[in-house]
Design an enzyme around this catalytic site. Sequence first.
Site, mmCIF file in Angstrom:
data_model
loop_
_atom_site.group_PDB
_atom_site.id
_atom_site.type_symbol
_atom_site.label_atom_id
_atom_site.label_comp_id
_atom_site.label_asym_id
_atom_site.label_seq_id
_atom_site.Cartn_x
_atom_site.Cartn_y
_atom_site.Cartn_z
ATOM 1 N N PRO A 271 165.091 49.039 66.721
ATOM 2 C CA PRO A 271 164.148 47.916 66.779
ATOM 3 C C PRO A 271 164.776 46.612 66.305
ATOM 4 C CG PRO A 271 163.501 49.501 65.064
ATOM 5 C CD PRO A 271 164.696 50.073 65.758
ATOM 6 N N ASP A 272 164.329 45.488 66.877
ATOM 7 C CA ASP A 272 164.805 44.184 66.390
ATOM 8 C C ASP A 272 163.891 43.716 65.260
ATOM 9 O OD1 ASP A 272 162.510 43.320 67.659
ATOM 10 O OD2 ASP A 272 163.526 42.238 69.263
ATOM 11 N N PHE A 273 164.037 42.448 64.858
ATOM 12 C CA PHE A 273 163.172 41.911 63.806
ATOM 13 C C PHE A 273 161.925 41.259 64.400
ATOM 14 C CE2 PHE A 273 166.473 40.961 60.193
ATOM 15 C CZ PHE A 273 166.473 42.299 59.880
ATOM 16 N N ARG A 274 162.184 40.306 65.338
ATOM 17 C CA ARG A 274 161.100 39.401 65.753
ATOM 18 C C ARG A 274 160.557 39.669 67.140
ATOM 19 N NH1 ARG A 274 164.933 37.003 63.033
ATOM 20 N NH2 ARG A 274 164.395 35.940 61.080
ATOM 21 N N HIS B 17 177.029 39.442 60.338
ATOM 22 C CA HIS B 17 176.149 39.934 59.273
ATOM 23 C C HIS B 17 176.640 41.255 58.683
ATOM 24 C CE1 HIS B 17 172.652 37.297 61.009
ATOM 25 N NE2 HIS B 17 173.597 36.605 60.429
ATOM 26 N N ASN C 98 174.523 41.830 64.828
ATOM 27 C CA ASN C 98 174.109 43.223 64.637
ATOM 28 C C ASN C 98 175.053 43.959 63.694
ATOM 29 O OD1 ASN C 98 172.109 42.614 66.390
ATOM 30 N ND2 ASN C 98 173.100 43.537 68.167
ATOM 31 N N ASN D 254 167.341 36.261 77.113
ATOM 32 C CA ASN D 254 166.496 36.698 75.997
ATOM 33 C C ASN D 254 165.035 36.760 76.421
ATOM 34 O OD1 ASN D 254 166.463 37.389 73.091
ATOM 35 N ND2 ASN D 254 165.043 35.661 72.984
ATOM 36 N N LEU D 255 164.369 37.801 75.977
ATOM 37 C CA LEU D 255 162.922 37.880 76.190
ATOM 38 C C LEU D 255 162.271 37.007 75.139
ATOM 39 C CD1 LEU D 255 162.437 41.727 76.772
ATOM 40 C CD2 LEU D 255 162.091 39.910 78.448
ATOM 41 N N GLY D 256 161.710 35.915 75.558
ATOM 42 C CA GLY D 256 161.081 35.005 74.602
ATOM 43 C C GLY D 256 161.910 33.760 74.404
ATOM 44 N N ASP E 110 175.205 47.380 63.889
ATOM 45 C CA ASP E 110 175.175 48.752 64.415
ATOM 46 C C ASP E 110 176.484 49.242 65.014
ATOM 47 O OD1 ASP E 110 175.223 47.479 66.961
ATOM 48 O OD2 ASP E 110 173.032 47.422 67.038
ATOM 49 N N ALA F 291 169.866 41.268 67.854
ATOM 50 C CA ALA F 291 169.247 42.596 67.839
ATOM 51 C C ALA F 291 168.681 43.015 69.198
ATOM 52 C CB ALA F 291 168.147 42.616 66.780
ATOM 53 N N CYS G 188 179.962 48.562 45.031
ATOM 54 C CA CYS G 188 179.127 48.674 43.833
ATOM 55 C C CYS G 188 178.842 47.267 43.297
ATOM 56 C CB CYS G 188 179.855 49.499 42.775
ATOM 57 S SG CYS G 188 179.035 49.432 41.158
HETATM 58 P P1 CNA Z 1 165.582 38.838 66.329
HETATM 59 O O1 CNA Z 1 165.217 37.588 65.625
HETATM 60 O O2 CNA Z 1 164.803 40.065 66.063
HETATM 61 O O3 CNA Z 1 165.520 38.486 67.897
HETATM 62 C C1 CNA Z 1 165.715 39.434 68.887
HETATM 63 C C2 CNA Z 1 165.343 38.768 70.199
HETATM 64 O O4 CNA Z 1 165.690 39.654 71.244
HETATM 65 C C3 CNA Z 1 163.832 38.487 70.333
HETATM 66 O O5 CNA Z 1 163.628 37.175 70.818
HETATM 67 C C4 CNA Z 1 163.372 39.545 71.344
HETATM 68 O O6 CNA Z 1 162.282 39.105 72.129
HETATM 69 C C5 CNA Z 1 164.619 39.712 72.170
HETATM 70 N N1 CNA Z 1 164.730 41.019 72.833
HETATM 71 C C6 CNA Z 1 164.368 42.237 72.352
HETATM 72 N N2 CNA Z 1 164.683 43.207 73.227
HETATM 73 C C7 CNA Z 1 165.223 42.577 74.294
HETATM 74 C C8 CNA Z 1 165.739 43.021 75.527
HETATM 75 N N3 CNA Z 1 165.753 44.325 75.853
HETATM 76 N N4 CNA Z 1 166.233 42.111 76.399
HETATM 77 C C9 CNA Z 1 166.222 40.765 76.098
HETATM 78 N N5 CNA Z 1 165.741 40.288 74.949
HETATM 79 C C10 CNA Z 1 165.264 41.180 74.039
HETATM 80 O O7 CNA Z 1 167.083 39.250 66.131
HETATM 81 P P2 CNA Z 1 168.351 38.312 65.947
HETATM 82 O O8 CNA Z 1 169.523 39.171 66.086
HETATM 83 O O9 CNA Z 1 168.244 37.057 66.712
HETATM 84 O O10 CNA Z 1 168.106 37.913 64.409
HETATM 85 C C11 CNA Z 1 169.019 38.051 63.571
HETATM 86 C C12 CNA Z 1 168.850 39.246 62.599
HETATM 87 C C13 CNA Z 1 168.348 40.549 63.156
HETATM 88 C C14 CNA Z 1 170.215 39.551 62.173
HETATM 89 O O11 CNA Z 1 170.279 39.384 60.784
HETATM 90 C C15 CNA Z 1 170.495 41.009 62.522
HETATM 91 O O12 CNA Z 1 171.386 41.543 61.606
HETATM 92 C C16 CNA Z 1 169.165 41.642 62.475
HETATM 93 N N6 CNA Z 1 168.982 42.964 63.105
HETATM 94 C C17 CNA Z 1 170.030 43.683 63.640
HETATM 95 C C18 CNA Z 1 169.815 44.923 64.216
HETATM 96 C C19 CNA Z 1 170.983 45.705 64.781
HETATM 97 O O13 CNA Z 1 172.050 45.744 64.194
HETATM 98 N N7 CNA Z 1 170.807 46.343 65.948
HETATM 99 C C20 CNA Z 1 168.531 45.444 64.272
HETATM 100 C C21 CNA Z 1 167.473 44.695 63.702
HETATM 101 C C22 CNA Z 1 167.717 43.450 63.118
#
Ligand code: CNA
Length: 246
Positions: free
Chosen positions: A32-35, A117, A100, A214-216, A102, A23, A125
């Site tokens: 927005p992402d999840f974590r 995913h 993702n 990755n940030l974090g 999207d 994400a 349905c």
């Molecule tokens: P997550 O667990 O939310 O992790 C996202 C990671 O990206 C975090 O460690 C953030 O700190 C990091 N991050 C955020 N923005 C940036 C940036 N600009 N540059 C670098 N790092 C960044 O998401 P994951 O994808 O790891 O977790 C899996 C879930 C989230 C999946 O099931 C996805 O389907 C789900 N998800 C998808 C979307 C989408 O389709 N865009 C949106 C939200 C959640």
Amino acid sequence: MREAEELLKILEGAREVFVLTGAGVSTPSGIPDFRGKGGLYERISPEVFSIERFKKDPSFFYRQIGPMLKIILDAEPNPAHYLIAELERRGRVKLVATQNIDGLHQKAGNRKVVELHGSLEAAHCLSCGRSFSKEDYLQEALRGRVPRCSCGGVIKPDVVFFGEPLPSRALYEAIKAASSADLCLVMGSSLAVYPASSLPEYTLAHGGKLVIINLGETYLDPLAHRKFDLPVEKISREALRLLGVN
Ligand code: CNA
């Protein structure tokens, strides 16, 4: 930016790159992402994405997520997506496996993408199994209402909820590509969701390198050849500039 140069150097030295995205590659596109910081988990409970909860009370999901679907549908790719697309055009990328839903990698021009995913493009349905296209169900969903089949059953988008298995073909393709690649590039993922999170281990197990942007922190940071704790869009924008792509 020295890091972008370093990243390109590592990529140039690779024969075959397997890219795993999360994400975090789409937050610069406004999704927005999840974590991450400001992620969805600061506002909504992870229970929204549980299949058990969805089956019991689908309106819980559609009420909370419905209005957000518009942000996803209207989003445009950002430099991170465009860098990955450029790397595929240059023959470097074997496969992009994305968590993702999207569709932004495809919008940026990538052809070799598997959606671990699922995606919002289709739905089905839960009662009679009938398939629907996005046009058939999203109008209701965007209003936060439960879309229903003519049989009365609840329509669920073909995205993987917690508690559901991943699409087996996509997972198989991803494992195959991760195993044969000599470089796994993870972008924008906390690597917290199994089994997607374990894919880089296939590259490592076959002697390949792992690079993480990755940030974090992620659990695989200690095994990475290089970890860039930077915004994906920033390092990607600079890498594209160095490649002569605007
Ligand atoms: P997550 O667990 O939310 O992790 C996202 C990671 O990206 C975090 O460690 C953030 O700190 C990091 N991050 C955020 N923005 C940036 C940036 N600009 N540059 C670098 N790092 C960044 O998401 P994951 O994808 O790891 O977790 C899996 C879930 C989230 C999946 O099931 C996805 O389907 C789900 N998800 C998808 C979307 C989408 O389709 N865009 C949106 C939200 C959640």
